[in-house]
Design a protein around this motif. Structure first.
Motif, PDB file in Angstrom:
ATOM      1  N   THR A 131       0.829  -1.207   0.000  1.00 25.96           N
ATOM      2  CA  THR A 131       0.000   0.000   0.000  1.00 25.96           C
ATOM      3  C   THR A 131       0.861   1.254   0.000  1.00 25.96           C
ATOM      4  O   THR A 131       0.560   2.231  -0.700  1.00 25.96           O
ATOM      5  N   THR A 132       1.960   1.253   0.775  1.00 23.19           N
ATOM      6  CA  THR A 132       2.848   2.426   0.752  1.00 23.19           C
ATOM      7  C   THR A 132       3.476   2.595  -0.621  1.00 23.19           C
ATOM      8  O   THR A 132       3.660   3.726  -1.094  1.00 23.19           O
ATOM      9  N   ILE A 134       2.163   1.590  -3.559  1.00 24.18           N
ATOM     10  CA  ILE A 134       1.125   2.068  -4.479  1.00 24.18           C
ATOM     11  C   ILE A 134       0.854   3.550  -4.245  1.00 24.18           C
ATOM     12  O   ILE A 134       0.704   4.341  -5.189  1.00 24.18           O
ATOM     13  N   ALA A 135       0.809   3.939  -2.972  1.00 26.57           N
ATOM     14  CA  ALA A 135       0.599   5.343  -2.635  1.00 26.57           C
ATOM     15  C   ALA A 135       1.748   6.208  -3.150  1.00 26.57           C
ATOM     16  O   ALA A 135       1.541   7.334  -3.626  1.00 26.57           O
ATOM     17  N   ALA A 138       1.291   6.679  -6.797  1.00 24.16           N
ATOM     18  CA  ALA A 138       0.188   7.605  -7.034  1.00 24.16           C
ATOM     19  C   ALA A 138       0.634   9.045  -6.798  1.00 24.16           C
ATOM     20  O   ALA A 138       0.277   9.967  -7.550  1.00 24.16           O
ATOM     21  N   ALA A 155      -3.602  12.192  -3.594  1.00 24.35           N
ATOM     22  CA  ALA A 155      -3.391  10.895  -4.245  1.00 24.35           C
ATOM     23  C   ALA A 155      -2.873   9.863  -3.249  1.00 24.35           C
ATOM     24  O   ALA A 155      -3.326   8.707  -3.243  1.00 24.35           O
ATOM     25  N   ILE A 156      -1.937  10.270  -2.388  1.00 26.70           N
ATOM     26  CA  ILE A 156      -1.414   9.369  -1.362  1.00 26.70           C
ATOM     27  C   ILE A 156      -2.511   8.996  -0.374  1.00 26.70           C
ATOM     28  O   ILE A 156      -2.710   7.826  -0.034  1.00 26.70           O
ATOM     29  N   LYS A 158      -5.742   8.999  -0.664  1.00 30.02           N
ATOM     30  CA  LYS A 158      -6.808   8.153  -1.219  1.00 30.02           C
ATOM     31  C   LYS A 158      -6.417   6.689  -1.204  1.00 30.02           C
ATOM     32  O   LYS A 158      -7.220   5.818  -0.846  1.00 30.02           O
ATOM     33  N   VAL A 159      -5.175   6.403  -1.583  1.00 27.99           N
ATOM     34  CA  VAL A 159      -4.715   5.013  -1.566  1.00 27.99           C
ATOM     35  C   VAL A 159      -4.772   4.458  -0.147  1.00 27.99           C
ATOM     36  O   VAL A 159      -5.239   3.343   0.088  1.00 27.99           O
ATOM     37  N   ASP A 162      -8.522   4.093   1.001  1.00 22.15           N
ATOM     38  CA  ASP A 162      -9.190   3.007   0.292  1.00 22.15           C
ATOM     39  C   ASP A 162      -8.754   1.641   0.820  1.00 22.15           C
ATOM     40  O   ASP A 162      -9.521   0.671   0.775  1.00 22.15           O
ATOM     41  N   ALA A 163      -7.510   1.572   1.334  1.00 20.26           N
ATOM     42  CA  ALA A 163      -6.988   0.318   1.882  1.00 20.26           C
ATOM     43  C   ALA A 163      -7.326   0.145   3.362  1.00 20.26           C
ATOM     44  O   ALA A 163      -7.003  -0.886   3.961  1.00 20.26           O
TER      45      ALA A 163
END
Length: 270
Positions: A131-132, A134-135, A138, A155-156, A158-159, A162-163
């Motif tokens: 997740t980090t 992907i963030a 993003a 953007a960070i 939201k990831v 959402d997780a």
């Protein structure tokens, strides 16, 4: 004051970034069950000296912390997420390790971090690390000329949201270039379309870090190591990025990105 860098200056930062990326990958791959954190610290010291580089951490003395930092790495294990003070700790099966470093070469600085599980991973830890990452990607994608600083933060965030992770806003990304910490501050959550305009030449460290089940933190008695307040696992990913006319340029990419699980240290053979 925010200093926009020229293309030539960004190219010089990219030289530092390549070294940081390569060394961080080397240290990540060296981290294994049975390895002492101080072995990683001394490996990094040796490589930095051989390159003629300079650690930005050595003698760093911000308002927090207890005395100047006398190491070249931040090594944070399990519930520790930022500014982990290297010490004589032998990595155990399943430990989650975050490695963070900032180095200068010929006066130009880059900063990067990676998290990895040594030995047998807990799937929840791998999800947290992923997740980090992907963030981070993003946030990088949002670092476009003409955009706003809040676009990166949003953007960070939201990831993370959402997780199912909450976000601490006390520590985040930052500008850098001639020094390790420059303006602006980049929170890991925010609103898009807000904040300063992103212009070509802006160089920043984007660094999402999350705790598994809290957004609260606490400091160790060493004055440096920051942990999740509830003892839950943590992870941290970071790259140095330049905003250019054609979009974001990552300066600290690591060669041959590998999975977030490492091997177990093998016993020596005669």
């Amino acid at each position: 004051m925010i200093e926009l860098k020229s293309a030539a200056e960004i190219a010089k930062m990219a030289v530092t970034g390549q070294f940081v990326g390569e060394l961080l990958a080397e240290l990540r791959d060296a981290a294994a069950v049975g390895v002492n954190l101080m072995d990683l610290e001394h490996q990094a010291r040796r490589r930095i000296k051989e390159r003629g580089a300079e650690s930005c951490y050595w003698d760093y003395a911000p308002s927090f912390g207890r005395g100047p930092f006398r190491n070249v790495l931040c090594l944070s294990v399990n519930d520790a997420v930022l500014h982990g003070l290297p010490h004589k700790y032998v990595l155990r099966d399943g430990d989650l390790l975050s490695l963070d470093m900032a180095v200068g070469i010929d006066g130009w600085v880059t900063d990067s971090a990676v998290s990895v599980v040594v030995g047998t991973p807990d799937p929840a830890d791998l999800t947290l690390i992923e997740t980090t990452e992907i963030a981070l990607e993003a946030g990088i994608a949002a670092a476009k000329p003409g955009g706003k600083l809040g676009d990166i933060s949003a953007a960070i965030g939201k990831v993370a949201n959402d997780a199912g992770y909450s976000v601490n806003l006390e520590f985040g990304g930052h500008g850098l270039g001639r020094t390790m910490h420059e303006a602006p501050h980049i929170p890991n959550n925010g609103r898009s379309g807000r904040g300063m305009k992103l212009e070509p030449g802006l160089t920043i460290a984007i660094e999402p870090w999350f705790c598994k089940s809290t957004d609260k933190i606490k400091f160790d008695k060493d004055g440096w190591t920051i942990r999740s307040a509830d003892g839950s696992r943590t992870a941290h990913s970071e790259h140095t990025v330049a905003v250019t006319e054609t979009g974001p340029q990552v300066l600290t990419r690591r060669p041959a990105e590998k999975p977030t699980t490492t091997r177990t240290k093998q016993p020596a053979t005669s």
